[in-house]
Design a protein around this motif. Structure first.
Motif, PDB file in Angstrom:
ATOM      1  N   GLY A  58      -0.797   5.211  -7.605  1.00  0.00           N
ATOM      2  CA  GLY A  58      -1.826   6.231  -7.758  1.00  0.00           C
ATOM      3  C   GLY A  58      -2.311   6.394  -9.173  1.00  0.00           C
ATOM      4  N   LEU A  59      -2.623   7.640  -9.539  1.00  0.00           N
ATOM      5  CA  LEU A  59      -3.164   7.984 -10.851  1.00  0.00           C
ATOM      6  C   LEU A  59      -2.384   9.158 -11.429  1.00  0.00           C
ATOM      7  CD1 LEU A  59      -6.976   7.894  -9.948  1.00  0.00           C
ATOM      8  CD2 LEU A  59      -5.662   6.082 -11.075  1.00  0.00           C
ATOM      9  N   ASP A  60      -2.245   9.179 -12.764  1.00  0.00           N
ATOM     10  CA  ASP A  60      -1.525  10.269 -13.422  1.00  0.00           C
ATOM     11  C   ASP A  60      -2.206  10.586 -14.748  1.00  0.00           C
ATOM     12  OD1 ASP A  60       0.412  11.740 -15.084  1.00  0.00           O
ATOM     13  OD2 ASP A  60       1.817  11.332 -13.450  1.00  0.00           O
ATOM     14  N   GLY A  61      -2.791  11.783 -14.830  1.00  0.00           N
ATOM     15  CA  GLY A  61      -3.498  12.179 -16.043  1.00  0.00           C
ATOM     16  C   GLY A  61      -2.596  12.474 -17.212  1.00  0.00           C
ATOM     17  N   THR A  62      -1.281  12.468 -17.030  1.00  0.00           N
ATOM     18  CA  THR A  62      -0.350  12.710 -18.136  1.00  0.00           C
ATOM     19  C   THR A  62       0.374  11.437 -18.550  1.00  0.00           C
ATOM     20  OG1 THR A  62       1.575  13.211 -16.739  1.00  0.00           O
ATOM     21  CG2 THR A  62       0.049  15.022 -17.194  1.00  0.00           C
ATOM     22  N   GLY A  63       0.048  10.322 -17.938  1.00  0.00           N
ATOM     23  CA  GLY A  63       0.767   9.076 -18.197  1.00  0.00           C
ATOM     24  C   GLY A  63       0.443   8.463 -19.550  1.00  0.00           C
ATOM     25  N   ALA A  64       1.315   7.555 -20.002  1.00  0.00           N
ATOM     26  CA  ALA A  64       1.121   6.889 -21.282  1.00  0.00           C
ATOM     27  C   ALA A  64       0.049   5.810 -21.202  1.00  0.00           C
ATOM     28  CB  ALA A  64       2.446   6.278 -21.753  1.00  0.00           C
ATOM     29  N   THR A  65      -0.295   5.406 -19.987  1.00  0.00           N
ATOM     30  CA  THR A  65      -1.331   4.396 -19.778  1.00  0.00           C
ATOM     31  C   THR A  65      -2.648   5.100 -19.464  1.00  0.00           C
ATOM     32  OG1 THR A  65       0.374   2.997 -18.806  1.00  0.00           O
ATOM     33  CG2 THR A  65      -1.895   2.294 -18.515  1.00  0.00           C
ATOM     34  N   THR A  66      -3.749   4.550 -19.960  1.00  0.00           N
ATOM     35  CA  THR A  66      -5.043   5.204 -19.777  1.00  0.00           C
ATOM     36  C   THR A  66      -5.458   5.197 -18.304  1.00  0.00           C
ATOM     37  OG1 THR A  66      -6.361   3.198 -20.074  1.00  0.00           O
ATOM     38  CG2 THR A  66      -5.734   4.416 -22.065  1.00  0.00           C
ATOM     39  N   PRO A  68      -8.420   4.447 -17.051  1.00  0.00           N
ATOM     40  CA  PRO A  68      -9.107   3.210 -16.657  1.00  0.00           C
ATOM     41  C   PRO A  68      -8.145   2.084 -16.284  1.00  0.00           C
ATOM     42  CG  PRO A  68     -10.220   4.180 -18.527  1.00  0.00           C
ATOM     43  CD  PRO A  68      -8.961   4.981 -18.319  1.00  0.00           C
ATOM     44  N   GLN A  69      -7.029   1.960 -17.011  1.00  0.00           N
ATOM     45  CA  GLN A  69      -6.033   0.943 -16.664  1.00  0.00           C
ATOM     46  C   GLN A  69      -5.389   1.257 -15.322  1.00  0.00           C
ATOM     47  OE1 GLN A  69      -4.005   1.508 -20.553  1.00  0.00           O
ATOM     48  NE2 GLN A  69      -3.975  -0.726 -20.681  1.00  0.00           N
ATOM     49  N   GLN A  70      -5.084   2.521 -15.119  1.00  0.00           N
ATOM     50  CA  GLN A  70      -4.496   2.921 -13.842  1.00  0.00           C
ATOM     51  C   GLN A  70      -5.468   2.678 -12.688  1.00  0.00           C
ATOM     52  OE1 GLN A  70      -2.855   6.933 -13.898  1.00  0.00           O
ATOM     53  NE2 GLN A  70      -2.411   6.762 -16.082  1.00  0.00           N
ATOM     54  N   ARG A  71      -6.744   3.016 -12.909  1.00  0.00           N
ATOM     55  CA  ARG A  71      -7.744   2.834 -11.853  1.00  0.00           C
ATOM     56  C   ARG A  71      -7.921   1.364 -11.507  1.00  0.00           C
ATOM     57  NH1 ARG A  71     -10.713   7.258 -14.383  1.00  0.00           N
ATOM     58  NH2 ARG A  71     -11.803   5.724 -15.659  1.00  0.00           N
ATOM     59  N   ALA A  72      -7.817   0.500 -12.502  1.00  0.00           N
ATOM     60  CA  ALA A  72      -7.983  -0.936 -12.250  1.00  0.00           C
ATOM     61  C   ALA A  72      -6.910  -1.438 -11.286  1.00  0.00           C
ATOM     62  CB  ALA A  72      -7.933  -1.709 -13.561  1.00  0.00           C
ATOM     63  N   LEU A  73      -5.653  -1.038 -11.524  1.00  0.00           N
ATOM     64  CA  LEU A  73      -4.582  -1.466 -10.621  1.00  0.00           C
ATOM     65  C   LEU A  73      -4.735  -0.807  -9.258  1.00  0.00           C
ATOM     66  CD1 LEU A  73      -1.953  -2.922  -9.970  1.00  0.00           C
ATOM     67  CD2 LEU A  73      -0.710  -0.962 -10.935  1.00  0.00           C
ATOM     68  N   ARG A  76      -7.265  -2.550  -7.122  1.00  0.00           N
ATOM     69  CA  ARG A  76      -6.739  -3.799  -6.555  1.00  0.00           C
ATOM     70  C   ARG A  76      -5.840  -3.505  -5.360  1.00  0.00           C
ATOM     71  NH1 ARG A  76      -3.497  -7.006 -10.814  1.00  0.00           N
ATOM     72  NH2 ARG A  76      -3.425  -8.546  -9.129  1.00  0.00           N
ATOM     73  N   LEU A  77      -4.963  -2.521  -5.509  1.00  0.00           N
ATOM     74  CA  LEU A  77      -4.024  -2.199  -4.437  1.00  0.00           C
ATOM     75  C   LEU A  77      -4.756  -1.688  -3.196  1.00  0.00           C
ATOM     76  CD1 LEU A  77      -1.297  -0.398  -6.586  1.00  0.00           C
ATOM     77  CD2 LEU A  77      -1.047  -2.610  -5.452  1.00  0.00           C
ATOM     78  N   LEU A  78      -5.731  -0.811  -3.390  1.00  0.00           N
ATOM     79  CA  LEU A  78      -6.465  -0.274  -2.239  1.00  0.00           C
ATOM     80  C   LEU A  78      -7.253  -1.360  -1.523  1.00  0.00           C
ATOM     81  CD1 LEU A  78      -7.758   3.114  -3.727  1.00  0.00           C
ATOM     82  CD2 LEU A  78      -5.863   2.771  -2.123  1.00  0.00           C
ATOM     83  N   THR A  79      -7.819  -2.290  -2.285  1.00  0.00           N
ATOM     84  CA  THR A  79      -8.546  -3.411  -1.677  1.00  0.00           C
ATOM     85  C   THR A  79      -7.612  -4.246  -0.804  1.00  0.00           C
ATOM     86  OG1 THR A  79     -10.142  -3.534  -3.487  1.00  0.00           O
ATOM     87  CG2 THR A  79      -9.857  -5.517  -2.154  1.00  0.00           C
TER      88      THR A  79
END
Length: 223
Positions: A58-66, A68-73, A76-79
């Motif tokens: 999923g997505l996490d607004g508090t994560g160390a990764t941005t 956009p990087q989270q959305r990219a993965l 791919r997973l949802l596709t």
């Protein structure tokens, strides 16, 4: 649920008839995210195809990764999950708007874990076929429970910020749902298993689950 591809591989070495392991890449864990993102499409799709359940992703607004990087993965997973649907636990901490946007064309089987969206966001994810899993902390939010359709609710035990719950300890959640819906706890449990059975039908993944899960789903379906 597991939080990384490495954890999933370790977990698969320990099998038990009462445990189902999910393949996960937690968005708040930069190492897990990088490991999953580093897999080519074929390797990542193979993991999804062989796992009976997917999570936690999923997505996490508090994560160390941005984001956009989270959305990219996540994209791919949802596709890939459109091609091989699975029950999928989706994380959305402080990223409700972004999650709603990512799920505009959701694959079957998405379960919003620890969902904190308001009425409009909740309606948006329900409209695209998602389910919502409720834990003991959320069970205290009576207004939230009141507007959840009974046929889209599941239960979970993950609530790390309010004390841990043992696996399967959903008594408080069942009690809260029983009060919100005006039915007995036994009826709540039956409803939840019927919901999960329908989710497995929507993802064509009954055969990927343990024999015990298949048997309980069959009982719920027949009752």
């Amino acid at each position: 649920m597991t939080t990384s591809p490495a954890m999933y591989q370790e977990a698969m070495a320990w099998q038990h008839p009462l445990v189902t392991w999910a393949f996960g890449a937690h968005p708040a864990d930069p190492h897990a995210l990088a490991a999953a993102a580093g897999l080519d499409d074929r390797a990542l799709a193979d993991h999804l195809a062989h796992a009976p359940v997917i999570g936690e992703i999923g997505l996490d607004g508090t994560g160390a990764t941005t984001l956009p990087q989270q959305r990219a993965l996540l994209s791919r997973l949802l596709t890939m999950l459109h091609r091989t649907p699975r029950p999928t636990s989706l994380h959305s901490r402080r990223a409700v708007t972004e999650t709603v946007d990512a799920l505009r064309h959701a694959p079957p089987g998405i379960i919003l874990h620890w969902w904190t969206g308001g009425t409009a966001a909740t309606r948006a994810v329900l409209d695209v076929g998602c389910y919502i899993s409720v834990n003991n902390t959320q069970a205290r939010r009576t207004a939230f429970l009141g507007h959840l359709p009974r046929d889209r609710v599941l239960v979970e035990t993950d609530h790390p910020y309010a004390g841990s719950a043992a696996p399967g300890d959903v008594a408080m959640t069942e009690h809260a749902l029983a009060e919100a819906w005006g039915i007995s706890r036994a009826q709540v449990r039956h409803q939840i298993w019927r919901n999960f059975d329908r989710l497995l039908t929507e993802t064509a993944s009954h055969s990927r689950q343990s024999l015990l899960i298949q048997q309980v789903c069959e009982i719920a379906r027949a009752a």
